[in-house]
Design a protein around this motif. Structure first.
Motif, mmCIF file in Angstrom:
data_model
loop_
_atom_site.group_PDB
_atom_site.id
_atom_site.type_symbol
_atom_site.label_atom_id
_atom_site.label_comp_id
_atom_site.label_asym_id
_atom_site.label_seq_id
_atom_site.Cartn_x
_atom_site.Cartn_y
_atom_site.Cartn_z
ATOM 1 N N ASN A 158 1.085 -1.139 -0.047
ATOM 2 C CA ASN A 158 0.021 0.122 0.060
ATOM 3 C C ASN A 158 0.932 1.230 0.135
ATOM 4 O O ASN A 158 2.094 1.099 0.333
ATOM 5 N N GLY A 159 0.381 2.270 -0.385
ATOM 6 C CA GLY A 159 1.232 3.587 -0.429
ATOM 7 C C GLY A 159 0.891 4.538 -1.463
ATOM 8 O O GLY A 159 -0.354 4.445 -2.009
ATOM 9 N N ILE A 160 1.839 5.360 -1.888
ATOM 10 C CA ILE A 160 1.438 6.500 -2.985
ATOM 11 C C ILE A 160 2.102 5.681 -4.046
ATOM 12 O O ILE A 160 3.197 5.480 -4.163
ATOM 13 N N PRO A 161 1.116 5.750 -5.022
ATOM 14 C CA PRO A 161 1.459 5.080 -6.323
ATOM 15 C C PRO A 161 2.526 6.033 -7.284
ATOM 16 O O PRO A 161 2.537 7.312 -7.153
ATOM 17 N N LEU A 162 3.085 5.239 -8.175
ATOM 18 C CA LEU A 162 4.190 6.129 -9.208
ATOM 19 C C LEU A 162 3.284 7.234 -9.742
ATOM 20 O O LEU A 162 3.544 8.344 -10.028
ATOM 21 N N PHE A 163 1.884 6.737 -10.368
ATOM 22 C CA PHE A 163 1.040 7.516 -10.766
ATOM 23 C C PHE A 163 -0.252 7.451 -10.264
ATOM 24 O O PHE A 163 -0.665 6.354 -9.983
ATOM 25 N N ALA A 164 -0.945 8.631 -9.969
ATOM 26 C CA ALA A 164 -2.179 8.400 -9.331
ATOM 27 C C ALA A 164 -3.061 7.973 -10.274
ATOM 28 O O ALA A 164 -3.029 8.364 -11.559
ATOM 29 N N PRO A 165 -4.408 7.300 -9.913
ATOM 30 C CA PRO A 165 -5.344 7.198 -11.183
ATOM 31 C C PRO A 165 -5.729 8.416 -12.024
ATOM 32 O O PRO A 165 -5.793 9.368 -11.073
ATOM 33 N N GLY A 166 -5.911 8.148 -13.182
ATOM 34 C CA GLY A 166 -6.369 9.402 -13.907
ATOM 35 C C GLY A 166 -6.846 8.873 -15.173
ATOM 36 O O GLY A 166 -7.522 7.896 -15.202
ATOM 37 N N ALA A 167 -7.308 9.776 -16.268
ATOM 38 C CA ALA A 167 -7.819 9.300 -17.447
ATOM 39 C C ALA A 167 -7.057 8.267 -18.037
ATOM 40 O O ALA A 167 -5.867 8.346 -17.995
ATOM 41 N N TYR A 168 -7.721 7.599 -18.978
ATOM 42 C CA TYR A 168 -7.240 6.643 -19.723
ATOM 43 C C TYR A 168 -6.504 7.270 -20.717
ATOM 44 O O TYR A 168 -7.519 7.669 -21.950
ATOM 45 N N GLN A 169 -5.204 7.527 -20.998
ATOM 46 C CA GLN A 169 -4.667 8.104 -22.101
ATOM 47 C C GLN A 169 -3.244 7.443 -22.310
ATOM 48 O O GLN A 169 -2.357 8.030 -21.992
ATOM 49 N N PRO A 170 -3.330 6.351 -23.041
ATOM 50 C CA PRO A 170 -1.947 5.723 -23.291
ATOM 51 C C PRO A 170 -0.860 6.752 -23.968
ATOM 52 O O PRO A 170 -1.286 7.450 -24.912
ATOM 53 N N SER A 171 0.246 6.750 -23.521
ATOM 54 C CA SER A 171 1.405 7.189 -24.270
ATOM 55 C C SER A 171 2.824 6.503 -24.232
ATOM 56 O O SER A 171 2.780 5.769 -23.276
ATOM 57 N N ALA A 172 3.457 6.501 -25.282
ATOM 58 C CA ALA A 172 4.472 5.314 -25.378
ATOM 59 C C ALA A 172 5.752 6.189 -25.169
ATOM 60 O O ALA A 172 6.290 7.148 -25.463
#
Length: 200
Positions: A158-172
């Motif tokens: 558990n903890g602070i994620p690398l990226f918090a949940p957000g909009a689905y926007q894949p980028s490569a």
């Protein structure tokens, strides 16, 4: 143009800190440390770097972070942790008046982080370090040019994620290097692919 670099330690299950901002589980000894210091000496707090005699000849001349990331150092009196850099702390509810004592080369702002980073990028200088945390990384995801992930052989649960949940926007991103150390830490570096190379 200057790059925004998200340089951060992360657990195997994707956390950059514990639920209360704890980061003491990440290993600070081992052969990976020399590589980090050599590549990113500017990412070491000023007081610690001075005590260790580390020369700041590296990659960054500015750092951006959210208030929670910044506030981790306040109990230890670190009101300006990276005073050798231009420091920008983002908060909608806090201001510089909430910081005790002096805090040289540090600004607290409620401006849109994207606007601030784009302004910094348009100015001459070295790269800009995105120090954290996960919410800030999500807000600035579209501005991140380079990811440098220090993966430690740990599960946080558990903890602070690398990226918090957000909009689905894949980028490569394209992997440019990965180095495994005997300490168990693996440092991987990725650069954003040009838009024309992103998958549809």
């Amino acid at each position: 143009m200057r790059e925004l670099v998200y340089y951060v330690a992360v657990s195997l299950d994707g956390y950059i800190a514990g639920p209360e901002g704890q980061f003491d589980a990440f290993p600070v000894e081992g052969d990976h440390m020399a590589a980090q210091i050599q590549r990113f000496p500017d990412a070491i707090p000023t007081v610690i770097a001075d005590a260790m005699g580390i020369e700041r000849t590296g990659t960054f001349d500015a750092v951006v972070m959210g208030w929670n990331t910044y506030a981790v150092g306040l109990p230890a009196g670190m009101t300006s942790p990276y005073q050798h850099l231009e420091q920008v702390v983002f908060s909608r509810t806090r201001s510089e008046a909430d910081i005790p004592g002096d805090h040289p080369n540090l600004t607290v702002t409620d401006e849109d982080p994207v606007d601030v980073v784009r302004r910094l990028k348009s100015q001459p200088g070295k790269s800009i370090w995105l120090c954290g945390g996960g919410q800030m990384a999500t807000q600035l995801a579209g501005e991140i040019d380079r990811l440098v992930l220090k993966r430690s052989p740990l599960l946080f649960g558990n903890g602070i994620p690398l990226f918090a949940p957000g909009a689905y926007q894949p980028s490569a991103f394209a992997e440019v290097s990965t180095t495994a150390f005997s300490s168990g830490v693996v440092i991987s570096e990725y650069v954003r692919r040009p838009v024309s190379q992103n998958p549809n």
